[in-house]
Design a protein around this motif. Structure first.
Motif, mmCIF file in Angstrom:
data_model
loop_
_atom_site.group_PDB
_atom_site.id
_atom_site.type_symbol
_atom_site.label_atom_id
_atom_site.label_comp_id
_atom_site.label_asym_id
_atom_site.label_seq_id
_atom_site.Cartn_x
_atom_site.Cartn_y
_atom_site.Cartn_z
ATOM 1 N N GLU A 128 58.595 37.299 28.676
ATOM 2 C CA GLU A 128 58.260 37.646 27.358
ATOM 3 C C GLU A 128 59.123 39.006 27.172
ATOM 4 O O GLU A 128 59.449 39.438 26.041
ATOM 5 C CB GLU A 128 56.962 37.810 26.932
ATOM 6 N N TRP A 129 59.516 39.574 28.205
ATOM 7 C CA TRP A 129 60.105 40.997 28.024
ATOM 8 C C TRP A 129 61.619 40.940 28.158
ATOM 9 O O TRP A 129 62.496 41.707 27.839
ATOM 10 C CB TRP A 129 59.647 42.215 28.804
ATOM 11 N N THR A 154 65.330 35.618 34.235
ATOM 12 C CA THR A 154 64.276 36.533 34.096
ATOM 13 C C THR A 154 64.387 37.723 35.001
ATOM 14 O O THR A 154 63.656 38.504 35.619
ATOM 15 C CB THR A 154 63.086 36.101 34.295
#
Length: 204
Positions: A128-129, A154
């Motif tokens: 999510e970041w 990611t």
């Protein structure tokens, strides 16, 4: 506010675990606490903490459970080294980028590659970041303002010069270490605005 230019490392002297609150006492290098006052802000591993008590070379911080939940401070033990930065003063040179000291999440070191002249560290980021981490953008990792190198899915990496390795805890970092991450707030605002407009961000 902070700049992400870490001023050195300090050592955890003691940790008192109270109900819903930890008191962490940090031993600083000589003169690092010059002119410190009660209520002053100091970033420990990039986390803005308030001085509750102090002596010539130690400062105590009361750390709430929410801060412990979001950061790597909950993993500290006596004798651990931490990065520190005193709060910026009006008129100071901003050598890094403006930081709030409000850590967003933690990330994990997934690989370290050292050469004679620099060190490349790769981090695994919660999904999510990742949208806030852009190639050649800024991040703060354990309080260090760094430029993002390559971004892939990611993960992202940074390139560290010997000076950074010497003055921060990254000189002794190992794969699997949990690191505090503060994303660049301007980048976060732009990405969130673009998403609200229904557009897509190219992470580079």
């Amino acid at each position: 506010m902070f700049t992400g230019i870490v001023q050195g490392t300090a050592l955890i002297k003691s940790i008192e675990k109270k109900e819903l609150l930890w008191r962490i006492v940090v031993q600083f290098p000589q003169n690092a606490l010059k002119n410190v006052t009660h209520g002053a802000s100091i970033a420990i591993n990039g986390t803005c903490l308030t001085v509750s008590e102090y002596t010539e070379n130690t400062a105590a911080f009361d750390v709430m459970m929410e801060t412990l939940r979001v950061t790597n401070l909950s993993l500290l033990t006596n004798g651990d080294a931490v990065n520190f930065e005193r709060a910026a003063k009006f008129g100071d040179e901003i050598g890094g980028h403006l930081l709030s000291g409000h850590v967003h999440t933690t990330i994990t070191i997934s690989a370290i590659e050292k050469t004679e002249t620099n060190c490349i560290i790769r981090f695994k980021v919660p999904a999510e970041w990742t949208k806030y981490i852009l190639t050649k953008g800024f991040v703060a990792v354990n309080g260090c303002s760094l430029t993002v190198g390559e971004v892939a899915n990611t993960e992202f990496n940074v390139y560290l010069i010997p000076e950074t390795l010497d003055i921060t805890t990254f000189g002794t970092a190992t794969v699997g270490d949990i690191i505090n991450l503060e994303v660049d707030h301007q980048t976060q605002t732009i990405v969130d605005t673009v998403e609200r407009l229904g557009l897509k961000v190219d992470r580079g």
